[in-house]
Write an enzyme that holds these catalytic residues in place. Structure first.
Site, PDB file in Angstrom:
ATOM      1  N   ARG A 190     -14.165  48.562  18.919  1.00  0.00           N
ATOM      2  CA  ARG A 190     -13.240  48.913  19.999  1.00  0.00           C
ATOM      3  C   ARG A 190     -12.048  49.660  19.399  1.00  0.00           C
ATOM      4  NH1 ARG A 190     -16.930  48.444  22.697  1.00  0.00           N
ATOM      5  NH2 ARG A 190     -17.324  47.083  24.484  1.00  0.00           N
ATOM      6  N   HIS A 228     -18.341  57.975  20.732  1.00  0.00           N
ATOM      7  CA  HIS A 228     -18.817  56.700  21.290  1.00  0.00           C
ATOM      8  C   HIS A 228     -20.341  56.710  21.435  1.00  0.00           C
ATOM      9  CE1 HIS A 228     -17.371  53.038  23.772  1.00  0.00           C
ATOM     10  NE2 HIS A 228     -18.537  52.775  23.199  1.00  0.00           N
TER      11      HIS A 228
END
Length: 327
Positions: free
Chosen positions: A242, A290
């Site tokens: 994250r 991502h």
């Protein structure tokens, strides 16, 4: 009769379980998930009405992604559980209108395999010094082989399903792997640490540091200036976890000072990463969009269907989120 056929035959003799399942995700995801979910429901013996729209009071389960825009769960008076399509639940776990059980995406074979491949690839990239040769095609004969994996220490912060799988894969390649989690764990092939002292020890032996922690109030900005300073000189940081686990300003300072050799980042506080962000142009930062891993519809559908089947049979859901811990 094969095991799979026997299971289907047994289920065909059971009464079908009729439930309404609302698929709440981005519209473009529906084309990817509709067929796998229906097939998985059939395999589990669920007579499920899988829909993208329904009167809230008729919905039994929601297959959910925070990107769907659904934020108010109050109208879903018959709702039994929400099944998150993602491993991360930080965008929904604190929703005060969500009072039913929340399950996150764990044990999705595709998600796990994808993360293991991405992490292993980037650890090997930095361990072998691939950039030195791939980017240095300038006619210079650069001598010197890299050390063996046994001489390169890897630390993984976060020993959930993904962290454990990545750590064990790296250990099988010969890397000495240290892991850290908030609660004590025992994982074959990994020197598992916990607590404040365990974190300091794990960081001190991290030639390559991999972040796979969930994002909670306790882990946000965990990797700050003080903890970056605990890493060995010349360490590499890899973050597929994250974005907010890292203090971005502190990371840039550690790179500029030469304390860190490189940072490979797949997740960010703001996504897509704004074009003006300094990570893009920094010579010691690799940005990937991502892509470390993602939920695979076929395998994720089987996880979801099996969980709904459990709930309908009166068994506790797998992979329930602990609201107090945030994951």
């Amino acid at each position: 009769m094969s095991t799979a056929r026997a299971r289907r035959h047994r289920r065909s003799r059971e009464a079908a379980l009729t439930v309404t399942v609302l698929f709440a995700a981005k519209p473009e995801s529906w084309a990817d998930y509709a067929a796998p979910l229906r097939a998985a429901f059939a395999e589990e013996g669920l007579d499920a009405a899988l829909v993208t729209e329904a009167a809230p009071e008729t919905v039994d389960y929601i297959v959910y992604a925070p990107s769907s825009g659904l934020e108010d769960f109050h109208p879903f008076t018959r709702l039994k559980a929400v099944l998150n399509l993602w491993a991360g639940v930080e965008d929904v776990v604190g929703n005060p209108t969500l009072t039913v059980p929340l399950a996150r995406m764990v044990d999705d074979a595709g998600l796990t395999q994808g993360m293991v491949e991405w992490v292993t690839g980037h650890v090997l990239r930095h361990h072998l010094g691939m950039d030195r040769h791939i980017l240095g095609q300038d006619g210079v004969w650069r001598r010197g082989a890299p050390p063996l994996a046994t001489e390169r220490r890897v630390t993984i912060l976060g020993l959930g399903a993904l962290g454990a799988a990545c750590g064990q894969a790296l250990a099988r390649l010969g890397f000495p792997v240290t892991g850290w989690s908030r609660s004590p764990k025992r994982i074959e092939g990994i020197d598992a640490r916990s607590g404040a002292d365990g974190l300091a020890a794990a960081l001190a032996r991290a030639d390559i540091l991999v972040l796979l922690l969930p994002l909670t109030t306790e882990t946000e900005n965990l990797v700050d200036a003080a903890r970056l300073a605990e890493l060995p000189e010349g360490a590499v940081l890899i973050n597929p976890g994250r974005g907010a686990l890292i203090d971005d300003t502190a990371l840039l300072a550690a790179l500029d000072a030469g304390h860190l050799a490189h940072a490979t980042l797949d997740v960010f506080r703001t996504e897509p990463l704004p074009p003006e962000h300094p990570f893009w142009a920094h010579p010691k930062v690799t940005v990937t969009p991502h892509i470390a891993s993602e939920t695979r519809p076929a395998s994720a559908a089987r996880v979801i269907a099996a969980n709904i089947r459990r709930a309908e049979a009166g068994a506790p859901l797998h992979h329930l989120v602990d609201r107090a811990r945030g994951y």
